[in-house]
Design a protein around this motif. Sequence first.
Motif, PDB file in Angstrom:
ATOM      1  N   SER A   1       0.648  -0.923   0.070  1.00 58.51           N
ATOM      2  CA  SER A   1      -0.045  -0.011  -0.190  1.00 58.51           C
ATOM      3  C   SER A   1       1.032   1.393   0.143  1.00 58.51           C
ATOM      4  O   SER A   1       1.909   1.175   0.619  1.00 58.51           O
ATOM      5  CB  SER A   1      -0.902  -0.134   1.166  1.00 58.51           C
TER       6      SER A   1
ATOM      7  N   LEU B   1      -5.786  -2.947  -1.532  1.00 56.32           N
ATOM      8  CA  LEU B   1      -7.324  -2.657  -2.313  1.00 56.32           C
ATOM      9  C   LEU B   1      -7.086  -2.738  -3.720  1.00 56.32           C
ATOM     10  O   LEU B   1      -8.289  -3.329  -3.951  1.00 56.32           O
ATOM     11  CB  LEU B   1      -7.975  -1.233  -1.581  1.00 56.32           C
TER      12      LEU B   1
ATOM     13  N   TYR C   1      -7.179  -2.416   6.728  1.00 56.69           N
ATOM     14  CA  TYR C   1      -7.559  -3.018   4.991  1.00 56.69           C
ATOM     15  C   TYR C   1      -6.876  -4.013   4.275  1.00 56.69           C
ATOM     16  O   TYR C   1      -6.711  -5.105   3.424  1.00 56.69           O
ATOM     17  CB  TYR C   1      -7.406  -2.199   4.043  1.00 56.69           C
ATOM     18  N   GLU C   2      -5.661  -4.325   5.143  1.00 58.70           N
ATOM     19  CA  GLU C   2      -4.647  -5.066   4.241  1.00 58.70           C
ATOM     20  C   GLU C   2      -4.984  -6.417   5.296  1.00 58.70           C
ATOM     21  O   GLU C   2      -4.371  -7.199   4.409  1.00 58.70           O
ATOM     22  CB  GLU C   2      -3.194  -4.613   4.726  1.00 58.70           C
TER      23      GLU C   2
ATOM     24  N   ASP D   1      -7.837  -7.320   6.648  1.00 61.90           N
ATOM     25  CA  ASP D   1      -8.753  -7.763   5.703  1.00 61.90           C
ATOM     26  C   ASP D   1      -8.586  -8.560   4.393  1.00 61.90           C
ATOM     27  O   ASP D   1      -9.050  -9.813   4.124  1.00 61.90           O
ATOM     28  CB  ASP D   1      -9.676  -6.641   4.711  1.00 61.90           C
TER      29      ASP D   1
END
Length: 384
Positions: free
Chosen positions: A231, A261, A290-291, A293
């Motif tokens: 990211s 994402l 987010y990572e 997930d």
Amino acid sequence: MIDAYLTHYKIMKTNTYREILQQPQAWLEEYENLVREKDRIAAFLHQYLTPETDVVLTGAGTSAFIGDALCPVLRKQGWSRCRAVSTTDLVTHMSSFLSQSTPLLLISFARSGNSPESVAVVNKANAYCNQVAHIFITCNANGELALRGDEKNTCLILLPKQTNDLSLAMTSSFSTMLLTGCMLAKIDTIETEADYVKATAENAQYILDNCQTVLKSVASSSFSRGIFLGSGELRGIAEECHLKLQELTDGAIVCKFDSFLGFRHGPKAVVKPDSLVVYLITDDEEVQIYERDLIRQVAANNPQTKQIIVSCGKKVNVDVHPTAEIMMPNGSKQTGIYGLVPYVLVGQLLGFNASLAHDLCPDTPSVSGNISRVVEGVTIYYTM
């Protein structure tokens, strides 16, 4: 016993391995170089980097990936008009990326300084732009860019001699040029950055001292696809890692990179049972949620896929059991803006060991001759 000795001897004699190992020391040496060169570099930046100046980070191949990783770092440091555009795009579409009337600071990254596109972009930018200044960050004192370092409106930053990698794959040249680019943002107070640079070098040394066995084991296992995710600035590191594994295996392992994402939106289709997925994890908790997930989702949908989690500062808790987990000791509070750099060693070591596993010579892995240390066969046409 003799076979094991010969294998060890073969590894230690390669330029690629030596150039991977030398990185922590090369970074510390380059930091000291910039401390000595502070006044010259700072004066140049103060003259040519204004609020109206466009900053373009450029290079070809791995050198272009430096810009992709560096641009988010510099923008966070206030270089709001900074962009990364490869020389291979600028040669053919300069007017699409550069404004003739806007002042330009063109920062060129080049291991050899002899690539046709690197030289051509400097010439074309000089002819196309009304106001242009150049910073050449290069590893080769005898390359064409270095030899032009005393030209008008030009600042040369020459890296330590050993970073002019002799092997095909760029390793210490990439990481040291990237670190140098980060340090440009701190040049006015570079003396205060010593602890951050030291902690960054310690993270790299940790990987070299503690993680080579597990990375060799993974690289020697059976997989045909390599996927690297990161990211922000780590997306640029993922980009470089994917090339290292692919080029050092002469394309036997086909690789891909993406953001965490972005990977969900179609590219995730590439994940198959014979894939290796490498997660480059930030220690920014707002991003890491987010990572984590995505890691859980990939693990649930692809239980046979090999996975490596790489992080810094603290363990990533994702309730999955990766093939390997690497946690560098120093987080961003210790490494400052330089913390992205050591992540690339994971891709370098995977590529190096996978090259050996495919019975290739890491220094010259291209059996077909499709790729070479300095690109060949490019004709530059000056049509402007």
